[in-house]
Design a protein around this motif. Structure first.
Motif, PDB file in Angstrom:
ATOM      1  N   UNK A 171      -2.854 -11.334 -18.541  1.00  7.18           N
ATOM      2  CA  UNK A 171      -3.217 -10.308 -17.568  1.00  7.18           C
ATOM      3  C   UNK A 171      -4.717 -10.316 -17.278  1.00  7.18           C
ATOM      4  N   UNK A 172      -5.524 -10.599 -18.279  1.00  8.27           N
ATOM      5  CA  UNK A 172      -6.977 -10.596 -18.087  1.00  8.27           C
ATOM      6  C   UNK A 172      -7.461 -11.762 -17.230  1.00  8.27           C
ATOM      7  N   UNK A 173      -6.640 -12.784 -17.072  1.00 12.36           N
ATOM      8  CA  UNK A 173      -7.013 -13.921 -16.232  1.00 12.36           C
ATOM      9  C   UNK A 173      -6.798 -13.647 -14.743  1.00 12.36           C
ATOM     10  N   UNK A 174      -6.094 -12.592 -14.432  1.00 12.97           N
ATOM     11  CA  UNK A 174      -5.766 -12.296 -13.038  1.00 12.97           C
ATOM     12  C   UNK A 174      -6.879 -11.505 -12.353  1.00 12.97           C
ATOM     13  N   UNK A 175      -7.015 -11.716 -11.052  1.00 15.28           N
ATOM     14  CA  UNK A 175      -7.971 -10.969 -10.236  1.00 15.28           C
ATOM     15  C   UNK A 175      -7.243  -9.787  -9.605  1.00 15.28           C
ATOM     16  N   UNK A 176      -7.774  -8.582  -9.815  1.00 12.48           N
ATOM     17  CA  UNK A 176      -7.112  -7.373  -9.329  1.00 12.48           C
ATOM     18  C   UNK A 176      -7.837  -6.738  -8.152  1.00 12.48           C
ATOM     19  N   UNK A 177      -8.823  -7.441  -7.554  1.00 14.38           N
ATOM     20  CA  UNK A 177      -9.593  -6.821  -6.476  1.00 14.38           C
ATOM     21  C   UNK A 177      -9.635  -7.596  -5.179  1.00 14.38           C
ATOM     22  N   UNK A 178      -9.428  -8.909  -5.250  1.00 15.16           N
ATOM     23  CA  UNK A 178      -9.570  -9.724  -4.041  1.00 15.16           C
ATOM     24  C   UNK A 178      -8.537  -9.363  -2.971  1.00 15.16           C
ATOM     25  N   UNK A 179      -7.338  -8.963  -3.376  1.00  8.76           N
ATOM     26  CA  UNK A 179      -6.298  -8.595  -2.425  1.00  8.76           C
ATOM     27  C   UNK A 179      -6.727  -7.428  -1.535  1.00  8.76           C
ATOM     28  N   UNK A 180      -7.516  -6.519  -2.105  1.00 11.11           N
ATOM     29  CA  UNK A 180      -7.962  -5.346  -1.349  1.00 11.11           C
ATOM     30  C   UNK A 180      -8.857  -5.754  -0.193  1.00 11.11           C
ATOM     31  N   UNK A 181      -9.729  -6.714  -0.423  1.00 13.97           N
ATOM     32  CA  UNK A 181     -10.627  -7.177   0.628  1.00 13.97           C
ATOM     33  C   UNK A 181      -9.861  -7.896   1.733  1.00 13.97           C
ATOM     34  N   UNK A 182      -8.806  -8.606   1.374  1.00 19.97           N
ATOM     35  CA  UNK A 182      -8.026  -9.346   2.365  1.00 19.97           C
ATOM     36  C   UNK A 182      -7.132  -8.420   3.186  1.00 19.97           C
ATOM     37  N   UNK A 183      -6.505  -7.467   2.529  1.00 18.77           N
ATOM     38  CA  UNK A 183      -5.564  -6.580   3.239  1.00 18.77           C
ATOM     39  C   UNK A 183      -6.295  -5.568   4.118  1.00 18.77           C
ATOM     40  N   UNK A 184      -7.320  -4.912   3.589  1.00 19.67           N
ATOM     41  CA  UNK A 184      -8.107  -3.907   4.323  1.00 19.67           C
ATOM     42  C   UNK A 184      -7.200  -2.912   5.046  1.00 19.67           C
ATOM     43  N   UNK A 185      -6.285  -2.322   4.323  1.00 19.37           N
ATOM     44  CA  UNK A 185      -5.316  -1.417   4.941  1.00 19.37           C
ATOM     45  C   UNK A 185      -5.912  -0.069   5.307  1.00 19.37           C
ATOM     46  N   UNK A 186      -7.062   0.266   4.765  1.00 18.73           N
ATOM     47  CA  UNK A 186      -7.698   1.546   5.099  1.00 18.73           C
ATOM     48  C   UNK A 186      -8.862   1.380   6.063  1.00 18.73           C
ATOM     49  N   UNK A 187      -9.226   0.129   6.378  1.00 20.22           N
ATOM     50  CA  UNK A 187     -10.304  -0.120   7.324  1.00 20.22           C
ATOM     51  C   UNK A 187     -11.692   0.124   6.781  1.00 20.22           C
ATOM     52  N   UNK A 188     -11.848   0.183   5.475  1.00 20.98           N
ATOM     53  CA  UNK A 188     -13.153   0.464   4.876  1.00 20.98           C
ATOM     54  C   UNK A 188     -13.920  -0.784   4.459  1.00 20.98           C
ATOM     55  N   UNK A 189     -13.265  -1.924   4.478  1.00 22.07           N
ATOM     56  CA  UNK A 189     -13.919  -3.140   3.989  1.00 22.07           C
ATOM     57  C   UNK A 189     -15.114  -3.514   4.853  1.00 22.07           C
TER      58      UNK A 189
END
Length: 705
Positions: free
Chosen positions: A307-325
Motif C-alpha cells: 500500500x505504501x508503494x501506491x500514489x494516492x494523489x496523482x489521480x486528483x490532479x488528473x480528474x479535477x472533478x471540483x475544478x480547483x486544480x
C-alpha cells in the motif's frame, strides 16, 4: 411605392422583430404578416403540450441545481458503474441547462405571439424535438427512481428553504402575465368559455396566494430562537481541495476551521490499520500501473508495504472533478502528486496535533481475511495507544452486536427514525444520518432531550442553513472552504415579518390584477372604431382568436360583406390573402376580383329591395338607366360592335369616363342586365384596393352615375 401606369405595386416594410419571432417559432421568415390569423385548435393543443413539457424540463433543471450538493457522490457512484473518471454530474447539468434554455425560448416566443395577436403556429420540428425531450425526461425519471430514489427527499428539503421565495416569484410572474390574460379574456365570445376561464384563473391564483400555509420553512424563526451554528466535520478531509483520505486533505481541513475529520478505516493483510474508503484501490490510487494484475483486488488483501508503494494523489490532479486544480501552484501540485495512503495511527496523531475530533467508520475485510476477527480489537488498541481524548471520538453504528465501543466514545445511531427512548435505553449519544433522511420534528425532539444530532454530506450553504435553523449539532461536508464562510443562515425571518411580507405581496397582486383588468376593459371597449380604421385581417374586439374558423376577419369586412353568405369568405387558415397590415393594401387576382364583385352585386340587388322602398326605387332607376345605356349601339357592346367595346375599355383605362379618378373602383364590374352578360374590367389583370382612400372598399361601377 413604385407604380406602373395605373397599377399600384405592393411592397412590405419588414418588422424584423416580428420576422425573428414568427421565424424562430413557426419558420415563417417571409410570411410573418400572415400569422396574424387566429390560432387553430391544434395550434392551441400544441402550445399546451409544449407548455407541459417545458414545465417538466424546468423541474429537471431545478433538480440538478439542487443535486449539486451531491455531485461528488454522483461521480463516485458513476465511477463504480463505468470505471470512468468523467464528470457525469457536469454533463447532466449542461444537458438540462441547454434544454432549459430551449424550452424557455419557445415559451417566450409563444408569449410574444399571444401578445402581438399572431397565430400560435409551432413548426413541426419543434414539436418533434419537444416529444424527444419528453421521452428523455421520462427515461431520466425512471432511471433516477431506480438508482437514486433518496434524492427526491432533497428536493422536498429545498422547497422548505426556497419555497417562500418561489411563491413570491410565482405571484409576481402571474401578476404581470395577467395583462395578457385580461386582454385575451375580454375577447372571448362564448359566455361559458369566459366563465370557465375566469373560474380556473381565480382558483389557481387563490391556491398560489394561500400556498405559504403549506410551506413550513425552518428559516422563519425569531433571532433569539436561532440555534447555535453546527460544527463541521471534514468528510475524508477537505476532499474538494485535495485528494481524499490523505494527510494534506486533513491538514487543509484543520486550516479551514473544521471541528473534526471523518474517515474510513480498513485492516491490511498483515494486520495494519490504514485509511481507505473504497473496497478496491482503483479509483484513488495508481494500482493499475504498479500492480496491473491486482487492480480489482479488495483493499484489505494488500499488505502495508504494498500500500505504501501506491500514489494516492496523482489521480486528483488528473480528474479535477471540483475544478480547483487550475488554481494550484506548481509547489502544491507537487505535494499532491506525492501523497501516500496513511495509517490510522498517523491520522490520530494529526488529530491530536490540530486538536481535531475523530469520526470514523470501520470497513470489515472478507471473512477469509486472517485478521477478520481481530479488526475491532485492533481499532480499540490503536485509539487507546494514540492518547486521543475519548470524548472527541465519534463512532456511528446501527448495532452493538459485532462491536461495542469503549466507554467514553460518543456512540451515534446511524439510522433514521429512532425514538428518544430507544436511544437512551441503548446508551446512544445521538444520531448520525444522511442529509436526505432528516425529520425536522424529530430533530427538535432530540435537541430537547440533549441528544447529539449529526448529518453527513452537507455541501451547500442553503442546506447548511436549513440544518442550522432546525438545530443540528454537527454536519459532515466535502467542502470545508464553502461551509466555513457561512456565518449565518442564508436567510431567516421572524414569523411576524414573514406574515406581513406574505399578506402585502398577495394584496398588492390582487389590487394590480384588478387594475390591469379594468385598464384592459377600458382599452377595448371605451372607443368607437370606424370601419376605415381597421384592417381586413385584424381581429374585432368581440371575436375569439381560439375558434375553429376565422371567417369574419374584422368589423370592416363584416360591414362591407354583411349581405354575402359567410361560406364565400371562409378562408382556410393557410390561405395567403395578400394582406399588408401596415399600409392596408390588398392585391387580388383578376379571377378572384371578378368572383367577389359578381357575388357582391348579386346579393346586394336582391337584399336591398326588401329593406327600404326609397333605396329600391333608386336602384331600379339606376338599373333602367344602366340597361338603356348599355343597349345603345354607342355604349357597351351588348349589341354593338367590337370597335365600340374596345373604345369603351380604353376610355375606362385612361380615366376619361370618370370625373374623379380617385373614385374609380379597383374592382370594376358589370352585371347580367336585361339578359345581357357584360365583362368585368381590370385594366392590367389585377385590381389594387387602397383601404386608406376616402371611399369605401368595394366600389361598384355606380360611381360614374
Amino acid at each position: 411605392m413604385a407604380q406602373t401606369g395605373s397599377t399600384q405595386l405592393q411592397y412590405y416594410r419588414h418588422d424584423y422583430a416580428k420576422v425573428c419571432m414568427t421565424g424562430l417559432l413557426g419558420c415563417r421568415w417571409h410570411r410573418y404578416k400572415q400569422s396574424t390569423k387566429g390560432s387553430r385548435k391544434r395550434d392551441v393543443a400544441y402550445f399546451v403540450f409544449c407548455l407541459l413539457v417545458s414545465l417538466y424540463v424546468i423541474f429537471w433543471f431545478y433538480y440538478w441545481l439542487i443535486a449539486a450538493n451531491d455531485k461528488l457522490i454522483i461521480n463516485e457512484n458513476m465511477y463504480a458503474k463505468t470505471q470512468s473518471r468523467f464528470n457525469w454530474f457536469l454533463l447532466a447539468l449542461v444537458i438540462f441547462t441547454v434544454l432549459f434554455s430551449y424550452v424557455v425560448l419557445l415559451l417566450l416566443l409563444s408569449l410574444c405571439h399571444i401578445i402581438q395577436g399572431h397565430q400560435l403556429y409551432t413548426h413541426p420540428v419543434h414539436l418533434i424535438v419537444m416529444l424527444i425531450i419528453l421521452l428523455a425526461c421520462i427515461a431520466a425519471t425512471i432511471a433516477l427512481q431506480e438508482l437514486w430514489e433518496e434524492e427526491w427527499s432533497v428536493i422536498a428539503l429545498s422547497l422548505q428553504v426556497f419555497g417562500p421565495f418561489l411563491q413570491l416569484g410565482a405571484v409576481g410572474f402571474m401578476t404581470l402575465l395577467s395583462w395578457v390574460i385580461a386582454s385575451k379574456w375580454f375577447k372571448l365570445i362564448k359566455l361559458e368559455l369566459k366563465l370557465g376561464t375566469m373560474v380556473g384563473y381565480c382558483v389557481f391564483m387563490l391556491a398560489l396566494y394561500i400556498s405559504p400555509l403549506f410551506i413550513n420553512s425552518p428559516c422563519v424563526i425569531l433571532e433569539e430562537n436561532l440555534p447555535h451554528k453546527p460544527k463541521m466535520f471534514a468528510h475524508r478531509g477537505a476532499q474538494s481541495l485535495a485528494p481524499e483520505n490523505t494527510v494534506i486533505a486533513f491538514d487543509l481541513a484543520a486550516q479551514y476551521g473544521a471541528y473534526g475529520i471523518e474517515t474510513d478505516v480498513q485492516i491490511s493483510l498483515d494486520g495494519m490499520l490504514f485509511i481507505m474508503h473504497d473496497s478496491t484501490l482503483h479509483r484513488t490510487t495508481n494500482v493499475e500501473e504498479v500492480y496491473p494484475d491486482l487492480v480489482y483486488q479488495h483493499s484489505p488483501n494488500f499488505n502495508m508495504s504494498q500500500l505504501e508503494e501506491l500514489n494516492a494523489g496523482d489521480w486528483f490532479l488528473k480528474a479535477d472533478q471540483t475544478g480547483n486544480v487550475k488554481s494550484l501552484s506548481d509547489e502544491q501540485k507537487s505535494v499532491y502528486r506525492n501523497q501516500k495512503i496513511p495509517t490510522f495511527l498517523k491520522i490520530l496523531e494529526l488529530c491530536i496535533k490540530h486538536n481535531l475530533a475523530m469520526m470514523f467508520d470501520i470497513y470489515m475485510p472478507p471473512s477469509s481475511h486472517p485478521y477478520y476477527n481481530d479488526t475491532y480489537p485492533t481499532v480499540t488498541d490503536i485509539v487507546s495507544m494514540s492518547g486521543i481524548n475519548k470524548s472527541t471520538v465519534f463512532f456511528p453504528t446501527s448495532s452493538f452486536e459485532d462491536f461495542k465501543p469503549p466507554d467514553g466514545w460518543r456512540r451515534l445511531y446511524a439510522r433514521r427514525g429512532a425514538s428518544v427512548d430507544y436511544l437512551q435505553q441503548n446508551n446512544y449519544s445521538g444520531v448520525h444520518v444522511e442529509h436526505m433522511n432528516v425529520d425536522a420534528e424529530a430533530w427538535r425532539l432530540y435537541r430537547k432531550n440533549n441528544l447529539t444530532t449529526s448529518v453527513y454530506q452537507v455541501n451547500k450553504a442553503w442546506l447548511y442553513s436549513f440544518y442550522w435553523c432546525i438545530g443540528t449539532g454537527f454536519i459532515t461536508t466535502n467542502y470545508c472552504d464553502v461551509i466555513s464562510k457561512v456565518d449565518k443562515p442564508i436567510w431567516h425571518m421572524s414569523p411576524r415579518s414573514y406574515l406581513v411580507l406574505w399578506v402585502v405581496a398577495d394584496c398588492t397582486s390582487v389590487i394590480l390584477i384588478i387594475i390591469i383588468f379594468s385598464v384592459q376593459r377600458y382599452r377595448l371597449y371605451s372607443h368607437r372604431y370606424h370601419p376605415e380604421q381597421m384592417s381586413l385581417n385584424s381581429h374585432s374586439s368581440g371575436s375569439s382568436t381560439w375558434g375553429p374558423k376565422r371567417t369574419r376577419r374584422s368589423m370592416k369586412e363584416k360591414l362591407l360583406m354583411r349581405d354575402v353568405q359567410a361560406d364565400t369568405y371562409d378562408f382556410e387558415p393557410d390561405d395567403d390573402l395578400g394582406i399588408d397590415s401596415n399600409g392596408y393594401n390588398a392585391t387580388v387576382t383578376e379571377n378572384e376580383g371578378r368572383e367577389l364583385s359578381q357575388a357582391f352585386h348579386r346579393s346586394s340587388y336582391h337584399s336591398n329591395t326588401a329593406k327600404d322602398n326609397a333605396e329600391y326605387e333608386t336602384a331600379h332607376a339606376y338599373d333602367s338607366n344602366r340597361a338603356s345605356y348599355f343597349s345603345n349601339s354607342n355604349g357597351f357592346p351588348g349589341n354593338g360592335s367590337e370597335v365600340n367595346r374596345t373604345s369603351f375599355i380604353s376610355s375606362v383605362e385612361n380615366g376619361e369616363l370618370f370625373g374623379d379618378t380617385n373614385k374609380r373602383n379597383s374592382y370594376q364590374a358589370t352585371d347580367t342586365l336585361n339578359g345581357v352578360e357584360h365583362t368585368d374590367i381590370f385594366p392590367n389583370g389585377t385590381a389594387d384596393l387602397n383601404l386608406n382612400s376616402s371611399t369605401n372598399t368595394y366600389q361598384s361601377e355606380t360611381a360614374f352615375t
